[in-house]
Write a protein that holds these residues in place. Structure first.
Motif, PDB file in Angstrom:
ATOM      1  N   LEU A 174      65.082 -11.266  27.449  1.00  0.00           N
ATOM      2  CA  LEU A 174      66.128 -10.732  26.602  1.00  0.00           C
ATOM      3  C   LEU A 174      67.113 -11.798  25.938  1.00  0.00           C
ATOM      4  O   LEU A 174      67.490 -11.454  24.791  1.00  0.00           O
ATOM      5  CB  LEU A 174      66.966  -9.943  27.789  1.00  0.00           C
ATOM      6  CG  LEU A 174      67.710  -8.777  27.226  1.00  0.00           C
ATOM      7  CD1 LEU A 174      66.792  -7.744  26.569  1.00  0.00           C
ATOM      8  CD2 LEU A 174      68.282  -7.872  28.607  1.00  0.00           C
ATOM      9  N   ARG A 196      72.035 -14.361  11.033  1.00  0.00           N
ATOM     10  CA  ARG A 196      72.974 -15.263  10.419  1.00  0.00           C
ATOM     11  C   ARG A 196      72.575 -16.369   9.464  1.00  0.00           C
ATOM     12  O   ARG A 196      73.464 -16.824   8.950  1.00  0.00           O
ATOM     13  CB  ARG A 196      73.768 -15.570  11.623  1.00  0.00           C
ATOM     14  CG  ARG A 196      74.763 -14.851  12.223  1.00  0.00           C
ATOM     15  CD  ARG A 196      75.129 -15.199  13.795  1.00  0.00           C
ATOM     16  NE  ARG A 196      75.514 -16.434  13.914  1.00  0.00           N
ATOM     17  CZ  ARG A 196      76.481 -16.927  13.568  1.00  0.00           C
ATOM     18  NH1 ARG A 196      77.680 -16.124  13.479  1.00  0.00           N
ATOM     19  NH2 ARG A 196      76.853 -18.309  13.849  1.00  0.00           N
ATOM     20  N   ALA A 197      71.083 -16.589   9.547  1.00  0.00           N
ATOM     21  CA  ALA A 197      70.693 -17.641   8.515  1.00  0.00           C
ATOM     22  C   ALA A 197      70.563 -17.052   7.073  1.00  0.00           C
ATOM     23  O   ALA A 197      70.532 -17.978   6.230  1.00  0.00           O
ATOM     24  CB  ALA A 197      69.570 -18.156   9.049  1.00  0.00           C
ATOM     25  N   VAL A 198      70.298 -15.613   7.016  1.00  0.00           N
ATOM     26  CA  VAL A 198      69.690 -15.190   5.596  1.00  0.00           C
ATOM     27  C   VAL A 198      70.843 -14.412   4.958  1.00  0.00           C
ATOM     28  O   VAL A 198      71.899 -14.032   5.513  1.00  0.00           O
ATOM     29  CB  VAL A 198      68.716 -14.169   5.714  1.00  0.00           C
ATOM     30  CG1 VAL A 198      67.381 -14.840   6.237  1.00  0.00           C
ATOM     31  CG2 VAL A 198      69.183 -13.157   6.788  1.00  0.00           C
ATOM     32  N   PRO A 199      70.882 -14.521   3.618  1.00  0.00           N
ATOM     33  CA  PRO A 199      72.055 -13.806   2.857  1.00  0.00           C
ATOM     34  C   PRO A 199      71.968 -12.373   2.934  1.00  0.00           C
ATOM     35  O   PRO A 199      70.565 -11.909   3.107  1.00  0.00           O
ATOM     36  CB  PRO A 199      71.622 -14.427   1.451  1.00  0.00           C
ATOM     37  CG  PRO A 199      70.492 -15.182   1.377  1.00  0.00           C
ATOM     38  CD  PRO A 199      69.841 -15.458   2.747  1.00  0.00           C
ATOM     39  N   ILE A 224      72.478 -10.046   0.702  1.00  0.00           N
ATOM     40  CA  ILE A 224      71.628  -9.335  -0.225  1.00  0.00           C
ATOM     41  C   ILE A 224      70.461  -9.416   0.018  1.00  0.00           C
ATOM     42  O   ILE A 224      69.441  -8.474  -0.197  1.00  0.00           O
ATOM     43  CB  ILE A 224      72.044 -10.122  -1.597  1.00  0.00           C
ATOM     44  CG1 ILE A 224      71.204  -9.420  -2.715  1.00  0.00           C
ATOM     45  CG2 ILE A 224      71.558 -11.551  -1.795  1.00  0.00           C
ATOM     46  CD1 ILE A 224      72.210  -8.381  -3.671  1.00  0.00           C
ATOM     47  N   ALA A 225      69.783 -10.258   0.682  1.00  0.00           N
ATOM     48  CA  ALA A 225      68.181 -10.498   1.007  1.00  0.00           C
ATOM     49  C   ALA A 225      67.922  -9.245   2.208  1.00  0.00           C
ATOM     50  O   ALA A 225      67.046  -8.559   2.145  1.00  0.00           O
ATOM     51  CB  ALA A 225      67.819 -11.762   1.572  1.00  0.00           C
ATOM     52  N   VAL A 226      69.029  -9.102   3.166  1.00  0.00           N
ATOM     53  CA  VAL A 226      68.777  -7.930   4.036  1.00  0.00           C
ATOM     54  C   VAL A 226      68.825  -6.755   3.353  1.00  0.00           C
ATOM     55  O   VAL A 226      68.241  -5.771   3.636  1.00  0.00           O
ATOM     56  CB  VAL A 226      69.693  -8.264   5.108  1.00  0.00           C
ATOM     57  CG1 VAL A 226      69.577  -7.003   6.123  1.00  0.00           C
ATOM     58  CG2 VAL A 226      69.714  -9.584   5.856  1.00  0.00           C
ATOM     59  N   PHE A 237      68.331  -6.033   0.098  1.00  0.00           N
ATOM     60  CA  PHE A 237      67.086  -5.930  -0.613  1.00  0.00           C
ATOM     61  C   PHE A 237      65.906  -5.384   0.420  1.00  0.00           C
ATOM     62  O   PHE A 237      65.069  -4.478   0.095  1.00  0.00           O
ATOM     63  CB  PHE A 237      66.561  -7.094  -1.036  1.00  0.00           C
ATOM     64  CG  PHE A 237      65.392  -7.380  -1.658  1.00  0.00           C
ATOM     65  CD1 PHE A 237      65.041  -6.777  -3.065  1.00  0.00           C
ATOM     66  CD2 PHE A 237      64.310  -8.129  -1.134  1.00  0.00           C
ATOM     67  CE1 PHE A 237      63.902  -6.872  -3.442  1.00  0.00           C
ATOM     68  CE2 PHE A 237      63.032  -8.127  -1.900  1.00  0.00           C
ATOM     69  CZ  PHE A 237      62.837  -7.481  -2.982  1.00  0.00           C
ATOM     70  N   PHE A 238      65.673  -6.074   1.628  1.00  0.00           N
ATOM     71  CA  PHE A 238      64.886  -5.815   2.548  1.00  0.00           C
ATOM     72  C   PHE A 238      64.905  -4.166   2.709  1.00  0.00           C
ATOM     73  O   PHE A 238      63.788  -3.609   2.879  1.00  0.00           O
ATOM     74  CB  PHE A 238      65.000  -6.507   3.918  1.00  0.00           C
ATOM     75  CG  PHE A 238      63.879  -6.541   4.843  1.00  0.00           C
ATOM     76  CD1 PHE A 238      62.635  -7.315   5.021  1.00  0.00           C
ATOM     77  CD2 PHE A 238      64.078  -5.484   5.829  1.00  0.00           C
ATOM     78  CE1 PHE A 238      61.749  -7.041   5.868  1.00  0.00           C
ATOM     79  CE2 PHE A 238      63.283  -5.191   6.905  1.00  0.00           C
ATOM     80  CZ  PHE A 238      62.159  -6.033   6.880  1.00  0.00           C
ATOM     81  N   TYR A 287      76.756 -10.854  13.253  1.00  0.00           N
ATOM     82  CA  TYR A 287      78.004 -11.328  13.293  1.00  0.00           C
ATOM     83  C   TYR A 287      78.833 -10.737  14.452  1.00  0.00           C
ATOM     84  O   TYR A 287      79.780 -11.486  15.210  1.00  0.00           O
ATOM     85  CB  TYR A 287      78.412 -11.045  12.119  1.00  0.00           C
ATOM     86  CG  TYR A 287      77.959 -12.042  11.043  1.00  0.00           C
ATOM     87  CD1 TYR A 287      78.440 -13.320  10.823  1.00  0.00           C
ATOM     88  CD2 TYR A 287      76.609 -11.452  10.503  1.00  0.00           C
ATOM     89  CE1 TYR A 287      77.651 -13.919   9.663  1.00  0.00           C
ATOM     90  CE2 TYR A 287      76.147 -12.572   9.464  1.00  0.00           C
ATOM     91  CZ  TYR A 287      76.508 -13.642   8.946  1.00  0.00           C
ATOM     92  OH  TYR A 287      76.075 -14.227   8.139  1.00  0.00           O
ATOM     93  N   ASN A 323      88.207  -9.009  11.182  1.00  0.00           N
ATOM     94  CA  ASN A 323      87.794  -9.858   9.880  1.00  0.00           C
ATOM     95  C   ASN A 323      86.353  -9.295   9.512  1.00  0.00           C
ATOM     96  O   ASN A 323      85.951  -9.104   8.360  1.00  0.00           O
ATOM     97  CB  ASN A 323      87.405 -11.270  10.092  1.00  0.00           C
ATOM     98  CG  ASN A 323      89.053 -11.978  10.220  1.00  0.00           C
ATOM     99  OD1 ASN A 323      89.990 -11.367   9.640  1.00  0.00           O
ATOM    100  ND2 ASN A 323      89.256 -13.114  10.811  1.00  0.00           N
ATOM    101  N   GLN A 335      84.238  -5.199   1.932  1.00  0.00           N
ATOM    102  CA  GLN A 335      84.022  -6.067   0.746  1.00  0.00           C
ATOM    103  C   GLN A 335      82.448  -6.167   0.422  1.00  0.00           C
ATOM    104  O   GLN A 335      82.047  -5.900  -0.850  1.00  0.00           O
ATOM    105  CB  GLN A 335      84.556  -7.250   0.932  1.00  0.00           C
ATOM    106  CG  GLN A 335      86.103  -7.484   1.292  1.00  0.00           C
ATOM    107  CD  GLN A 335      86.789  -8.836   1.152  1.00  0.00           C
ATOM    108  OE1 GLN A 335      85.889  -9.731   0.885  1.00  0.00           O
ATOM    109  NE2 GLN A 335      87.945  -8.956   1.217  1.00  0.00           N
ATOM    110  N   LEU A 374      77.963  -5.114  -2.858  1.00  0.00           N
ATOM    111  CA  LEU A 374      76.814  -5.697  -2.983  1.00  0.00           C
ATOM    112  C   LEU A 374      75.721  -4.466  -3.358  1.00  0.00           C
ATOM    113  O   LEU A 374      74.735  -4.651  -3.981  1.00  0.00           O
ATOM    114  CB  LEU A 374      76.269  -6.543  -1.928  1.00  0.00           C
ATOM    115  CG  LEU A 374      76.465  -8.049  -2.090  1.00  0.00           C
ATOM    116  CD1 LEU A 374      77.669  -8.193  -1.989  1.00  0.00           C
ATOM    117  CD2 LEU A 374      75.771  -8.869  -0.994  1.00  0.00           C
TER     118      LEU A 374
END
Ligand SMILES: Nc1ncnc2c1ncn2[C@@H]1O[C@H](COP(=O)(O)OP(=O)(O)OP(=O)(O)O)[C@@H](O)[C@H]1O
Ligand SMILES: [Mg+2]
Lengths: 296, 246, 324
Positions: free
Chosen positions: C148, C160-163, C165-167, C169-170, C202, C251, C258, C262
């Motif tokens: 787990l 947390r490593a990928v932008p 916009i890529a997620v 887009f995915f 996050y 936050n 915000q 995108l």
């Protein structure tokens, strides 16, 4: 007790694997249906599109792989420039916020409050469409030649797209860095300020030589994560047409229909970028901390 | 006379080769007050924490209120024991996000499934008994250390335990607050509660304890009635400890 | 010498601010043409929702504003206060029902959803999904079970490593590829899911920070009272951990609001998307500055309201302060 834990873990593993298997099975079915299959052979085929901006020579007859490489280099260019400028701006604004000059500190405070409550994408569009495309068509200025065709700086030719992304990322990230720097400075005991003032050191010199070095150990880790954010945010460049890694990947995927492979490549390139940044920061970190410790 | 706690040859080590408990045997009868003393690191906390399953044993046999708690005990057995054995910590450990009343009624409502009004009435009665009835609707951070510790005692008593364990309940208190907590414990003893108390309060031990047990390096050095222990302890180690305390 | 430098800097800055303020004011009053905003207010509010059904999204936003005001400046005690949390929780399903229709309302396709309504719905919907998922991931990452722990940590670190916009887009392009053929989820839902999957990673880290701040003695105290591990988590550990994590969760929520912008890149017509299509309209060509300033003001207001609500919640949850 231990045996029960083992069983639970086995159950979780099986469930996760089953989920993964189901997804992959669906993927396979869908790929067969569309007749695409998986493979990376297409990378060697000519891209057929032009790139407005490339650090190395690129023509539409070059391969997709080369196009993606150029995109990666373009990303790297804007990220590295952004890191440097955002750090300068952030440290200046952070220092201004903790400075004694009330006007300066409220100005910096206003900057941070405004920038952090407005989406970055909106800011990028503003810099591109309003600030840079709003420049006159004929170059103006001497040392720096500004026009809506591009910026000329000491013989360096920068496109407006690059400038818009760079300024947008710098201003946005600078606000976060300012907060970090302010927090770091505030964590340094007040006695240190009084100490250098009583020695007759000037404000700026004391800040640079006495306070900031002590604030660094607290600042650096948070700075690293801001740098990673900046790198991730640079992908919004697609909104203003700067040919970064994400924009080129997007075009490539649209043209070839290779969504899965394109996405995997994008992920890999991004992991590489992240590794470069965190590796660089770790090296910097240990160098700085090492020097600080030795000088104590 | 029934036996509340029966332990034989308890062994426990946190780090290999270092025994926090090194063959401890003891017996606590119902209604008895046992005071445990010993230098820092001698294993007192470890010992009483095994009595409600907060620490597991490496070997030895332990019987608490008729339930076996040995190296291979079940989670459910431990929980059954915990409802019947109350515990008070050195650092109070009240729940800071709950009011005093909620701190006390939490377990009766959630564990014993009592009704809210019922649990609340009992909590108020306990607080009155501790002399802090008017604090029921405050929060832990608003009370003094002595008041918090008395709330902690009330919280443990709310489950109507048969045995109470105390681990240095007055060590974190200001000297002038110690008495109010000791008074509450004295009352409890008078009403016949079975108690195991780790403490360095000699006055309390002399006056309230039925027996005093002295530990050192994970072993029981001697167990005597307070009269004997404080005037003519059998062992050299106990005498040296006592001379340092007084 | 130092003081002179200080004074001249101050004067210089004051002059600059004065000049900038004056030109901005002049432009706002004389130079700007606000028709691009004023004639399109309905679009900004509800998108291209059918005109005779506009009352539905408008009603939803009215309820939202009422709740915000009630929470911030409403009565401090009494039945209104007591029902507020429930009302907040009901907002997401209410919004879905009012927009999508059904159950007596005329169904409206997601293509007609847009504007501020869509922005708020994307934020609220994905936040409502991401919070429980994030809490589960945080608990998973701190679990005693290695499988787990590793899978939670792997998921969190990957996300947390990928932008973002890529997620997203995915979500738009690739989720359909992973679903059984024939099963389709609509674009808005796909966006909500993608946002939630991203934000959860996050949120998990923030919640983990809160969990780490709870001393282990709290768990012990609960265990000693006979509470089960689940009860301990639910009644003792999580309430404290979430309260500690609240500022950073705020936050995240503001960031989420915000980031819904995108979706404009991927073709949804939330606030920014609507603006892009308006700016492409020949009637409003070149009105970039007006549109962007207007948008900035709307986002700024929404983010500030959110931050205020969170500060209020923080105060409410602080037992000592709120009991005085
Ligand atoms: N969680 C733990 N991990 C490792 N070692 C521990 C742990 N708890 C206790 N010990 C060790 O076990 C031994 C006995 O500790 P214990 O806390 O029972 O002593 P004590 O008599 O209660 O001391 P004190 O009077 O200081 O509270 C000590 O050597 C201590 O260092
Ligand atoms: Mg101890």
């Amino acid at each position: 007790m231990r045996r029960r834990n083992l069983f639970i873990q086995l159950g979780i593993s099986i469930a996760l694997l089953a989920l993964l298997g189901l997804l992959i099975n669906n993927l396979a079915v869908n790929l067969i249906r569309t007749g695409l299959g998986l493979g990376f052979g297409w990378l060697a085929r000519p891209a057929g599109f032009a790139l407005a901006e490339s650090a190395l020579p690129f023509t539409p007859s070059d391969s997709y792989l080369w196009a993606l490489t150029i995109g990666w280099l373009n990303s790297l260019k804007v990220i590295v420039a952004g890191l440097v400028l955002a750090t300068v701006l952030g440290v200046a604004a952070g220092a201004a916020r903790s400075s004694g000059n009330r006007l300066l500190s409220s100005l910096a405070g206003g900057y941070v409050a405004l920038i952090r409550q407005v989406p970055l994408l909106l800011q990028l569009l503003f810099w591109y469409f309003v600030a840079f495309l709003g420049l006159p068509a004929a170059p103006m200025g001497g040392l720096i030649k500004l026009s809506n065709q591009g910026i000329q700086l000491l013989g360096l030719n920068l496109s407006v797209e690059f400038c818009a992304v760079l300024v947008g990322l710098t201003v946005f990230t600078g606000a976060s860095i300012a907060e970090i720097v302010r927090g770091g400075i505030n964590a340094v005991p007040r006695g240190q300020w009084e100490a250098f003032r009583s020695l007759g050191l000037a404000e700026g010199l004391g800040l640079r030589r006495i306070v900031l070095p002590q604030a660094l150990p607290a600042i650096l880790p948070a700075l690293t994560s801001q740098y990673l954010n900046l790198a991730k945010n640079s992908t919004l460049a697609i909104a203003v047409g700067y040919a970064d890694l994400y924009a080129v990947s997007d075009t490539t995927i649209t043209q070839t229909g290779r969504a899965i492979e394109g996405f995997l490549l994008l992920l890999l390139s991004f992991l590489l970028l992240n590794l470069l940044i965190s590796g660089g920061m770790a090296a910097f970190n240990s160098a700085v901390l090492g020097r600080l410790n030795r000088s104590r | 006379m029934t036996v509340a706690i029966l332990a034989s040859d308890l062994v426990k080590s946190y780090t290999p080769g270092l025994r926090a408990l090194d063959g401890v045997s003891l017996q606590v009868t119902s209604g008895e007050v046992l005071v445990v003393m010993g230098p820092s690191g001698s294993g007192k906390s470890t010992l009483i924490r095994t009595f409600n399953g907060l620490e597991t044993l490496d070997s030895g046999e332990l019987d608490v209120l008729g339930v076996r708690l040995d190296a291979a005990h079940e989670e459910r057995q431990v929980r059954a024991i915990r409802r019947r054995v109350g515990m008070v910590f050195q650092q109070f450990n009240l729940f800071p996000h709950l009011s005093i009343l909620e701190n006390i009624t939490l377990a009766p409502i959630k564990v014993q499934k009592r009704s809210k009004p019922d649990a609340a009435a009992r909590a108020i009665a306990l607080l009155d008994q501790m002399g802090i009835g008017e604090q029921a609707h405050k929060f832990p951070a608003q009370l003094s250390g002595g008041q918090q510790q008395r709330v902690a005692i009330a919280r443990a008593l709310a489950l109507d335990p048969e045995v109470m364990l105390f681990d240095e309940p007055t060590s974190a208190l200001d000297p002038e607050r110690v008495k109010e907590v000791l008074d509450a414990m004295r009352q409890l003893a008078k009403r016949g509660m079975t108690m195991v108390v780790v403490t360095h309060e000699l006055g309390f031990a002399r006056e309230v304890a039925d027996r005093v047990m002295f530990m050192d390096q994970g072993q029981v050095v001697e167990t005597s009635d307070p009269q004997t222990f404080f005037t003519s302890a059998r062992e050299e180690r106990s005498r040296r400890f006592l001379s340092q305390m007084m | 010498m130092n003081r002179w430098l200080d004074r001249s800097i101050t004067l210089l800055i004051l002059a600059l601010i004065g000049w900038a303020g004056w030109s901005l004011l002049h432009w706002l009053l004389v130079g700007a043409d606000w028709s691009v905003v004023t004639t399109n207010l309905p679009l900004y509010a509800v998108g291209s929702f059918p005109a005779d059904q506009r009352w539905r999204p408008l009603l939803w936003m009215a309820v939202l504003i009422t709740l915000t005001l009630l929470t911030l400046v409403g009565p401090k005690r009494g039945w209104v206060r007591r029902w507020l949390p429930l009302a907040w929780i009901a907002m997401a399903p209410l919004g879905l029902w009012l927009l999508a229709g059904g159950l007596g309302l005329l169904p409206v396709g997601t293509r007609s959803w847009g504007g501020l309504t869509l922005t708020l719905l994307l934020t609220g919907g994905s936040g409502a999904l991401a919070l429980p998922l994030g809490i589960l991931l945080a608990l998973g990452r701190r679990s005693d079970l290695p499988v787990l722990r590793w899978s939670s940590a792997g998921y969190i670190e990957l996300m947390r490593a990928v932008p973002l916009i890529a997620v997203l887009f995915f979500g738009q392009l690739l989720i359909p590829l992973f679903l059984p053929p024939g099963l389709e989820i609509n674009r808005v839902l796909r966006a909500v899911v993608a946002f939630a999957l991203f934000a959860a990673a996050y949120i998990a880290e923030d919640v983990r920070g809160g969990l780490q701040a709870i001393p282990p003695t709290q768990r012990e105290a609960a265990a000693v009272l006979g509470l089960s591990p689940v009860q301990t988590l639910q009644l003792v550990v999580l309430p404290q951990a979430l309260r500690i994590a609240l500022p950073s969760l705020t936050n995240q929520a503001v960031g989420l609001l915000q980031n819904t912008s995108l979706m404009a890149i991927l073709g949804l017509v939330e606030l920014l998307g609507i603006s892009r299509s308006l700016l492409a309209n020949p009637a409003f060509i070149g009105r970039y500055l007006e549109v962007y300033l207007w948008l900035a003001a709307v986002y700024w207001l929404a983010c500030t309201a959110m931050a205020l609500l969170a500060r209020h919640l923080e105060f409410q949850l602080d037992p000592v302060r709120s009991s005085r």
